[in-house]
Design a protein around this motif. Structure first.
Motif, PDB file in Angstrom:
ATOM      1  N   HIS A 122       0.850  -1.187   0.000  1.00  0.00           N
ATOM      2  CA  HIS A 122       0.000   0.000   0.000  1.00  0.00           C
ATOM      3  C   HIS A 122       0.885   1.235   0.000  1.00  0.00           C
ATOM      4  N   HIS A 148      -7.264  -3.225  -0.802  1.00  0.00           N
ATOM      5  CA  HIS A 148      -6.716  -4.158  -1.782  1.00  0.00           C
ATOM      6  C   HIS A 148      -7.475  -5.466  -1.682  1.00  0.00           C
ATOM      7  N   THR A 154      -7.193  -2.690  -6.548  1.00  0.00           N
ATOM      8  CA  THR A 154      -7.248  -1.589  -5.590  1.00  0.00           C
ATOM      9  C   THR A 154      -8.515  -0.780  -5.804  1.00  0.00           C
TER      10      THR A 154
END
Lengths: 354, 505
Positions: free
Chosen positions: A100, A126, A139
């Motif tokens: 991330h 995610h 995402t």
């Protein structure tokens, strides 16, 4: 009286607990993630010895969340180092699943859909379709920072800052994750709600029967809501105060603690709340009753978790982060308690009445 | 004379005992009575919660279990109603209290008479006698004496029948100590004396004919001077007369009229005695008196027993429900002076009550916002207790409150909240006027609470924007600054040092 006993793990994490989860199959296998950059795997069977530390797995940074995967040998972690990792608990092998743009706050795994969902402070989710491990995660962008995730068999609840709550259907997420490939996608939530609570959401937990969820806030309150969007069901939602106590100075003010953790009992459908006051209380969401409240723990309750058979309640205790704290440390003050519940200890009182 | 050691109580003690309106059971102590009521009559059959009054239970059932309480459990058939608000001895209707007292008195004299019949002992009233053994004396009265007295009596009778004008003289001769002649003339005491407890039938027949007109004082005066003659009867009869003195005109007091019938239950009187004489006293003991007239002058003769709360005056009207509520909720109103000094923990009860009462004023009608403040006030007293039920009630409130659509932007209510919550400065920083109905109830509720009552809170963690974890993540201790290098490494991550678990033994 049933064996209402508890014991403390003899080798607790060395710093604050961020999360603890029981294994999906064994009721005595417990994973604890800690701010000391490790996750700990315990076997809680031997109560006299204070459980057994099977293994601990080092990370680069504090671990903010942990969850089991498809079986008792697989775990996923959410790290402060922005990574979502898969841990093979047998071999200790760690695999970075995704990255991330900020620390990862939560991970949840849906065994129904073989789906791993991670939430990060970069305001993204995610989705990892684990049926195809080669596939890149999908995402989606959230409107705000997520604080807590919870899933049921069919739904995902994301509690975010600004009191936003999004509810997604896992079906849609699975579809998206299996088709999109590593790209940022758009997914409209099934429901968008505003939290029933006035203050920042601290934790969210879904009912095992997929009917609704509970949220808690930093202001000593818990709300129970139902998924069903019908007016009747929505009218059933309620909130109540808890985890607060009168100011010892006796000036009539209440000291209000954050409700750090929520967990539903998978068997009885009741839930436990853990607060900054060091109290764990069991609640019957349907009958709107408190079932019991356990004696205060030495410090703030950071995490609670039920075993898959509902027989054990794990309580992670460490100093809570309070206003204006500059030098927080959970070192030496972190404990994990395992409480063995009696047959009816976590059973809702109302169950037999209605 | 020392304190009497008796296994049986005085009638005063009996009357002073607290008793339960619902089942007529009596108790040693008011506290026990109250716990009895809570356990037997005001206990929720659903959850076992003990309420303080039937009304409280009704509200509890209504709110918590959504059921209606039809009758009070374990109560006598005619006492099952919910309309009377009973708490301990409070709220018992005057006529019921009177009936109860009569029953007690009747029972007392019945028991006393039975005791006397069984033991031959004098009654407490006979304690004026110099020695207790005197009571048995009549049994040893020689036949000669008996005959003599009988003769005297017959002579008197004959005299009366003949002329009656010399009535004043004859008794004087018989009882030289100046005893009132009228007192004995009509009452053939001698026979009962001799055969007391066995065959009084004849004696009582006439005794009852003018029972209440005889001044008992006359007897008492005569005891000392005339031990052999009037002493024993005095011992026996004086107490029997005294009750009538206390209830002069009361028809509703059959028991005091009956005492002579220790071994003669009512029906026997009807059969074996002059029929007309008992008619007016033959009401069954449980008969409810038609009016209040019977008792008013009783209390003076019954000083409240020490250690027991003052009994409410029987003639007074039942405490109206609202007053009752005040009694339970507000510490100040001490209408019943006895409560406070009796070790009755008013405050404890109050908190319990107030938690049970709020629903009264709310009633679940839609206008929560208007009366929420009073509810809050009521709840506030018990809020600190973190009482289970308290939670439930509040949860119930929260759950039942109708969602108020479109009130999210209702500033008059929410604005005060933000100003008052100085402890949480960020509270108002997240208005997020979303159109959901979800939040509005909570918001209005909280707004009201904060605005109306000074239940200020001190939040342990009040940052509404950054979670504790984020705060902690910023601390150098936990901070993780991804270096550019590690950031770019995707595959190597699995081979980073420390990935393999190390057992920390």
């Amino acid at each position: 009286m049933a064996p209402a006993i508890q014991f403390e793990l003899s080798q607790p994490p060395t710093d604050a607990v961020s999360s603890l989860k029981f294994a999906p199959q064994s009721p005595t296998l417990l994973l604890v993630s800690s701010w000391d950059k490790h996750i700990y795997l315990y076997d809680t069977q031997d109560q006299e010895a204070g459980g057994k530390l099977i293994e601990k797995y080092e990370h680069r940074a504090p671990v903010l969340d942990v969850c089991f995967g498809a079986d008792d040998n697989e775990a996923f972690t959410a790290g402060m180092d922005w990574q979502v990792k898969r841990i093979n608990l047998t071999t200790g092998e760690q695999t970075v699943l995704s990255r991330h743009g900020a620390p990862v706050k939560s991970v949840v795994y849906s065994k129904e859909h073989s789906l791993l969902i991670s939430a990060s402070w970069d305001s993204t989710l995610h989705f990892h379709d684990l049926k195809d491990p080669e596939r890149e995660p999908t995402t989606i962008t959230l409107p705000a920072k997520p604080h807590s995730l919870s899933i049921t068999a069919s739904k995902l609840v994301v509690a975010m800052t600004s009191r936003l709550v999004h509810i997604y259907q896992l079906q849609a997420i699975a579809m998206l994750a299996s088709h999109a490939n590593g790209a940022t996608a758009e997914l409209a939530p099934w429901q968008t709600r505003e939290s029933s609570l006035k203050f920042m959401t601290r934790a969210v937990a879904c009912m095992p029967n997929d009917a609704g969820y509970a949220t808690s806030s930093i202001e000593g309150r818990v709300a129970v809501e139902w998924f069903d969007p019908s007016t009747e069901s929505q009218a059933r939602k309620y909130a109540f105060k808890c985890h607060r106590q009168p100011d010892p100075e006796g000036d009539g003010t209440d000291i209000v603690y954050p409700v750090n953790a929520l967990a539903f009992n998978p068997i009885h459908g009741t839930f436990a709340s853990g607060g900054g006051d060091g109290v764990v209380a069991l609640w019957d969401a349907v009958a709107k009753r408190r079932i019991r409240q356990y004696q205060k723990y030495p410090s703030s309750v950071a995490a609670v978790g039920f075993s898959n058979d509902g027989k054990y309640l794990a309580v992670g205790v460490c100093p809570g982060f309070e206003n204006g704290q500059e030098d927080y440390t959970g070192e030496g003050a972190t404990h994990v308690f395992i409480r063995e519940l009696g047959e009816t200890e976590a059973k809702g009182k109302g169950a037999k009445l209605f | 004379m020392g304190k009497k050691k008796r296994g049986h109580p005085d009638v005063e003690e009996l009357l002073a005992r607290p008793w339960c309106y619902y089942c007529e059971r009596d108790f040693d102590d008011l506290k026990i009575l109250i716990s009895h009521q809570k356990a037997k009559h005001f206990k929720c059959e659903r959850c076992g919660r003990r309420l303080n009054t039937a009304g409280g239970l009704s509200v509890h059932m209504n709110q918590v279990h959504k059921e209606t309480l039809a009758s009070v459990d374990n109560s006598l058939p005619n006492r099952q109603g919910l309309e009377v608000e009973i708490f301990g001895m409070e709220g018992i209707p005057a006529e019921v209290a009177q009936a109860h007292n009569q029953r007690i008195i009747a029972g007392f004299y019945q028991a006393e008479a039975e005791r006397r019949a069984a033991t031959g002992n004098p009654t407490p009233g006979g304690s004026a006698n110099p020695a207790g053994g005197q009571a048995k004396k009549p049994k040893f009265e020689s036949p000669a004496d008996l005959k003599k007295r009988l003769a005297e009596h017959k002579a008197r009778k004959a005299e009366q029948a003949a002329g009656g004008s010399s009535g004043g003289n004859t008794p004087m001769a018989n009882s030289p100590m100046g005893q009132s002649p009228g007192a004995f003339n009509a009452s053939p005491f001698p026979p009962p004396q001799a055969t007391f407890g066995a065959t009084q039938g004849a004696g009582y027949g006439s005794f009852s004919q003018e029972p209440y007109t005889q001044p008992a004082v006359a007897y008492q005066q005569s005891y000392p001077q005339q031990p052999p003659f009037s002493g024993p009867p005095g011992a026996q009869y004086q107490p029997q007369y005294s009750p009538p003195q206390q209830y002069p005109a009361s028809q509703s007091f059959p028991p005091p009229g009956y005492p002579p019938g220790q071994s003669f239950p009512g029906q026997q009187f009807g059969a074996g005695s002059p029929p007309g004489s008992f008619n007016s006293y033959q009401g069954p003991p449980s008969h409810t008196p038609p009016a209040h007239g019977g008792l008013p002058n009783r209390p003076p003769s019954l000083p409240p027993a020490p250690g027991l709360p003052q009994r409410p005056s029987f003639g007074a009207p039942a405490v109206p429900p609202y007053q009752m509520q005040q009694l339970h909720q507000g510490p100040p109103p001490h209408q019943q002076g006895g409560w406070g000094g009796n070790g009755w923990k008013g405050q404890d009860q109050n908190s319990a009550m107030s938690s049970a009462y709020p629903p009264h004023s709310q009633g679940y009608n839609g206008d929560y916002s208007t009366n929420a403040s009073s509810v809050d006030d009521l709840v506030s007293g018990a809020a600190r207790e973190a009482d289970d039920i308290d939670e439930i009630i509040r949860m119930a409130e929260a759950g039942i409150k109708p969602p108020k659509k479109g009130e999210a932007s209702q500033l008059p209510i929410t604005a005060p909240a933000s100003t008052v919550t100085s402890n949480a400065p960020t509270a108002a920083a997240t208005p997020t006027p979303a159109p959901e109905t979800t939040d509005t109830t909570e918001k209005t509720e909280q707004g009201e609470k904060k605005a109306k009552k000074e239940k200020s809170i001190k939040m342990i963690y009040s940052d509404n924007d950054l979670s504790p974890e984020e705060r902690m993540a910023m601390m150098p201790r936990y901070a993780f600054v991804p270096e550019g290098k590690t950031e770019t490494i995707l595959v190597d991550a699995a081979t980073l040092p420390g990935i393999t678990g190390t057992v920390d033994a």
